[in-house]
Enzyme design. Structure first.
Site, short mmCIF file in Angstrom:
data_model
loop_
_atom_site.label_atom_id
_atom_site.label_comp_id
_atom_site.label_asym_id
_atom_site.label_seq_id
_atom_site.Cartn_x
_atom_site.Cartn_y
_atom_site.Cartn_z
CB VAL A 57 -0.94 0.03 1.23
CG1 VAL A 57 -1.73 1.34 1.24
CG2 VAL A 57 -1.89 -1.15 1.20
CD GLU A 166 -5.43 3.92 -3.74
OE1 GLU A 166 -5.52 4.95 -3.04
OE2 GLU A 166 -6.39 3.14 -3.92
N GLY A 308 -10.23 1.23 -2.34
CA GLY A 308 -8.79 1.31 -2.53
C GLY A 308 -8.09 0.39 -1.55
CD GLU A 309 -8.23 0.58 3.08
OE1 GLU A 309 -8.25 -0.62 3.48
OE2 GLU A 309 -8.84 1.48 3.66
N GLY A 310 -5.94 -1.69 -1.90
CA GLY A 310 -5.60 -3.02 -2.40
C GLY A 310 -6.62 -4.06 -2.03
#
Length: 340
Positions: A57, A166, A308-310
């Protein structure tokens, strides 16, 4: 025909034969068969492995947030990184569930993590500049971010698959600008509601981005110039990491809208990276499906995610495991004594 092309053709024929001879009707495992073929092709083996999966991240702040393009203040980037470190975010939960090693990288958060354990410090600066008025970053900063991303991958030689996510308040604005220029689409087609903007806030965000485009004379064919003008440190660093992973013969799992924007950067520089990439999902952010269409990419999941964050990567990873496992462990017609 050269020896190398003959050898490659033989491998692909053997791989297809292995998949087709599993105890199932022809093509009955659908996308999993395509996925198994891709993974085995990247690793150039009939018996692929998924070893030491890692999810990076990349976190950074964005100067454009000063223009009110996000429903959240930039401080949330720092606060969410702390949440990652405490294990309290969605990505922590999903990585733990699937035994994925989670790594948090400070690419350019507007805060100091020097005394906080667990953050990989690759800070370029404390956030980008406001691209409404100036370039988000210098070309030197852009190249440094790309290089740092590559170095992170080069130091992880045991890992066979890298996942990318991210965190950065304001980064949907950067991703929208990159998408508009790289995909040659009007900015109106690329902008979404990000963290959940109201109609009024969304109209304001679009207005800011339209003005930003008009304030810069950017050569769309110059990838570094586009990225320097409108990108984020986390996007540039992720693009560098993706390119290094591909160069090292690793599999790449791409998350949602922002991660795909980073992949667009990598794709513009190294088009052959596409064969190494697995697109985990299509997000609920307006432009993501169009971005995937531009790449000719077919995502594994559609769960209306926009976190997000993966998170999409971590959720889709069991499908990647399933593709590898059926290829390696499922019986063939011959071994099972089943008639074709």
């Amino acid at each position: 025909m050269t020896y190398e092309s003959l050898k490659k053709g033989s491998f692909e024929a053997l791989l297809k034969e292995k998949i087709d001879n599993k105890t199932k009707p022809f093509g009955a495992l659908g996308r999993l068969e395509q996925l198994a073929f891709q993974i085995a092709s990247v690793q150039q083996t009939l018996n692929p492995v998924l070893k030491s999966p890692k999810l990076f991240v990349f976190a950074a702040d964005h100067g454009i947030v000063k223009e009110g393009v996000s429903a959240y203040p930039s401080e949330v980037t720092y606060q969410m990184v702390l949440n990652f470190l405490k294990g309290g975010a969605a990505i922590n939960v999903f990585c733990k569930q699937n035994n994925i090693d989670l790594q948090i990288v400070d690419a350019g958060v507007d805060a100091d993590f020097s005394v906080i354990h667990g953050v990989i410090n690759r800070k370029i600066a404390k956030g980008t500049q406001n691209f409404l008025y100036s370039q988000a970053m210098t070309a030197e900063q852009c190249h440094t971010a790309i290089s740092y991303g590559g170095d992170l991958i080069d130091s992880e030689s045991e890992t066979s698959i890298f996942c990318f996510g991210e965190m950065g308040i304001g980064n949907t604005s950067s991703a929208s600008m990159l998408m508009s220029l790289f995909c040659d689409l009007p900015i109106e087609y690329c902008v979404g509601r990000g963290t959940g903007l109201s109609d009024e806030q969304f109209a304001h965000k679009l207005s800011v981005l339209i003005r930003s485009l008009g304030n810069h004379n950017v050569d769309k064919s110059d990838t570094i110039q586009v990225l320097s003008t409108f990108g984020g440190f986390e996007i540039a660093m992720m693009a560098g990491a993706m390119m290094a992973a591909a160069e090292n013969g690793k599999l790449i799992m791409v998350d949602g809208f922002i991660a795909t924007a980073a992949f667009l950067v990598a794709f513009k520089i190294v088009p052959e990276i596409l064969s190494k990439a697995i697109f985990s999902h299509v997000s609920d952010e307006q432009g993501h499906s169009k971005m995937l269409d531009f790449l000719g990419a077919e995502p594994l999941l559609k769960l209306d995610l926009r976190l997000g964050e993966g998170t999409g990567c971590a959720l889709a990873y069991p499908l990647v495991q399933a593709a590898v496992n059926f290829l390696n462990d499922m019986a063939s017609f011959e071994s099972a004594g089943v008639s074709k």
